[in-house]
Motif scaffolding. Structure first.
Motif, PDB file in Angstrom:
ATOM      1  N   GLY A  14      45.386  37.749  62.795  1.00 23.47           N
ATOM      2  CA  GLY A  14      45.880  37.406  61.477  1.00 23.47           C
ATOM      3  C   GLY A  14      44.798  37.115  60.459  1.00 23.47           C
ATOM      4  N   ASP A  15      43.639  36.624  60.906  1.00 22.72           N
ATOM      5  CA  ASP A  15      42.610  36.213  59.948  1.00 22.72           C
ATOM      6  C   ASP A  15      41.964  37.381  59.221  1.00 22.72           C
ATOM      7  OD1 ASP A  15      41.314  37.081  62.274  1.00 22.72           O
ATOM      8  OD2 ASP A  15      39.693  35.618  62.079  1.00 22.72           O
ATOM      9  N   ASP A  16      41.806  38.512  59.903  1.00 20.50           N
ATOM     10  CA  ASP A  16      41.123  39.650  59.281  1.00 20.50           C
ATOM     11  C   ASP A  16      41.882  40.969  59.408  1.00 20.50           C
ATOM     12  OD1 ASP A  16      40.793  40.246  61.971  1.00 20.50           O
ATOM     13  OD2 ASP A  16      38.598  40.164  61.921  1.00 20.50           O
ATOM     14  N   GLY A  17      43.043  40.957  60.059  1.00 17.44           N
ATOM     15  CA  GLY A  17      43.831  42.175  60.213  1.00 17.44           C
ATOM     16  C   GLY A  17      43.281  43.145  61.238  1.00 17.44           C
ATOM     17  N   GLY A  18      42.285  42.715  61.993  1.00 15.16           N
ATOM     18  CA  GLY A  18      41.685  43.599  62.988  1.00 15.16           C
ATOM     19  C   GLY A  18      42.575  43.788  64.205  1.00 15.16           C
ATOM     20  N   ARG A  19      42.605  45.026  64.689  1.00 16.93           N
ATOM     21  CA  ARG A  19      43.223  45.314  65.990  1.00 16.93           C
ATOM     22  C   ARG A  19      42.082  45.448  66.983  1.00 16.93           C
ATOM     23  NH1 ARG A  19      46.273  50.455  65.478  1.00 16.93           N
ATOM     24  NH2 ARG A  19      45.961  50.528  63.241  1.00 16.93           N
ATOM     25  N   PHE A  20      42.217  44.754  68.112  1.00 17.66           N
ATOM     26  CA  PHE A  20      41.114  44.660  69.059  1.00 17.66           C
ATOM     27  C   PHE A  20      41.518  45.115  70.454  1.00 17.66           C
ATOM     28  CE2 PHE A  20      40.229  41.669  65.721  1.00 17.66           C
ATOM     29  CZ  PHE A  20      38.859  41.706  65.561  1.00 17.66           C
ATOM     30  N   HIS A  21      40.554  45.709  71.140  1.00 23.00           N
ATOM     31  CA  HIS A  21      40.669  46.020  72.569  1.00 23.00           C
ATOM     32  C   HIS A  21      39.256  46.244  73.072  1.00 23.00           C
ATOM     33  CE1 HIS A  21      41.819  47.560  76.421  1.00 23.00           C
ATOM     34  NE2 HIS A  21      41.255  48.732  76.174  1.00 23.00           N
ATOM     35  N   GLY A  22      38.808  45.388  73.947  1.00 27.42           N
ATOM     36  CA  GLY A  22      37.494  45.598  74.544  1.00 27.42           C
ATOM     37  C   GLY A  22      36.506  44.508  74.223  1.00 27.42           C
ATOM     38  N   GLU A  23      35.447  44.850  73.571  1.00 28.28           N
ATOM     39  CA  GLU A  23      34.298  43.968  73.437  1.00 28.28           C
ATOM     40  C   GLU A  23      34.284  43.090  72.189  1.00 28.28           C
ATOM     41  OE1 GLU A  23      30.833  46.382  73.899  1.00 28.28           O
ATOM     42  OE2 GLU A  23      31.521  47.187  75.785  1.00 28.28           O
ATOM     43  N   GLY A  24      35.365  42.929  71.511  1.00 33.33           N
ATOM     44  CA  GLY A  24      35.395  42.044  70.352  1.00 33.33           C
ATOM     45  C   GLY A  24      35.155  42.724  69.017  1.00 33.33           C
ATOM     46  N   ALA A  25      34.975  44.029  69.013  1.00 29.19           N
ATOM     47  CA  ALA A  25      34.821  44.773  67.760  1.00 29.19           C
ATOM     48  C   ALA A  25      36.182  45.381  67.406  1.00 29.19           C
ATOM     49  CB  ALA A  25      33.776  45.865  67.904  1.00 29.19           C
ATOM     50  N   ALA A  26      36.586  45.258  66.157  1.00 30.40           N
ATOM     51  CA  ALA A  26      37.882  45.797  65.734  1.00 30.40           C
ATOM     52  C   ALA A  26      37.902  47.313  65.891  1.00 30.40           C
ATOM     53  CB  ALA A  26      38.172  45.414  64.290  1.00 30.40           C
ATOM     54  N   THR A  27      38.996  47.825  66.448  1.00 33.33           N
ATOM     55  CA  THR A  27      39.186  49.271  66.584  1.00 33.33           C
ATOM     56  C   THR A  27      39.905  49.845  65.367  1.00 33.33           C
ATOM     57  OG1 THR A  27      41.251  48.942  67.792  1.00 33.33           O
ATOM     58  CG2 THR A  27      39.234  49.152  69.101  1.00 33.33           C
ATOM     59  N   ALA A  28      40.548  48.979  64.583  1.00 34.60           N
ATOM     60  CA  ALA A  28      41.246  49.373  63.349  1.00 34.60           C
ATOM     61  C   ALA A  28      41.438  48.117  62.514  1.00 34.60           C
ATOM     62  CB  ALA A  28      42.594  50.014  63.674  1.00 34.60           C
ATOM     63  N   ARG A  29      41.698  48.303  61.233  1.00 33.78           N
ATOM     64  CA  ARG A  29      41.975  47.177  60.320  1.00 33.78           C
ATOM     65  C   ARG A  29      43.304  47.417  59.621  1.00 33.78           C
ATOM     66  NH1 ARG A  29      38.562  42.911  61.121  1.00 33.78           N
ATOM     67  NH2 ARG A  29      36.503  43.706  61.557  1.00 33.78           N
ATOM     68  N   ASP A  30      44.106  46.369  59.598  1.00 38.63           N
ATOM     69  CA  ASP A  30      45.396  46.386  58.929  1.00 38.63           C
ATOM     70  C   ASP A  30      45.473  45.150  58.044  1.00 38.63           C
ATOM     71  OD1 ASP A  30      46.630  48.723  60.251  1.00 38.63           O
ATOM     72  OD2 ASP A  30      46.377  47.525  62.056  1.00 38.63           O
ATOM     73  N   PRO A  31      46.546  44.982  57.279  1.00 39.17           N
ATOM     74  CA  PRO A  31      46.645  43.774  56.459  1.00 39.17           C
ATOM     75  C   PRO A  31      46.643  42.521  57.349  1.00 39.17           C
ATOM     76  CG  PRO A  31      48.298  45.379  55.785  1.00 39.17           C
ATOM     77  CD  PRO A  31      47.679  45.887  57.058  1.00 39.17           C
TER      78      PRO A  31
END
Length: 100
Positions: A14-31
């Motif tokens: 919720g804080d940045d809209g990031g979708r995550f899977h794995g090592e903590g780096a966002a794989t996509a950004r949403d609202p």
């Protein structure tokens, strides 16, 4: 760790809209989302995907491996604040129309 920050979890933050899977780096950004929003996550076993929604709108999906699909998958919520959270595992209609 928050959901999505390791190889065995997926998360929409919720804080940045990031979708995550794995090592903590966002794989996509949403609202981003916050109080009053409905964040959703689901598994489509037919397509072999995990998907995310916000306020009933589809945001996107990520593929699941055969190992992921063969293993138990458990819901989780990660918080870094004291706000209450309401979860719905199907006892109420979902904000996202699963038929769409």
């Amino acid at each position: 760790l928050m959901p999505g920050w390791d190889e065995h979890s997926w998360g929409y933050h919720g804080d940045d809209g990031g979708r995550f899977h794995g090592e903590g780096a966002a794989t996509a950004r949403d609202p981003p989302f916050g109080r009053g929003d409905v964040a959703g996550c689901g598994i489509d076993r037919g397509r072999g995907e995990v998907f995310f929604t916000r306020n009933g709108a589809f945001l996107g999906a990520a593929p699941l491996s055969a190992d992921d699909l063969a293993s138990p998958i458990y819901p989780t919520v990660g918080l870094d604040h004291a706000d209450p959270v309401h979860v719905n595992f199907g006892s109420e209609p979902f904000a996202y129309d699963l038929a769409s």
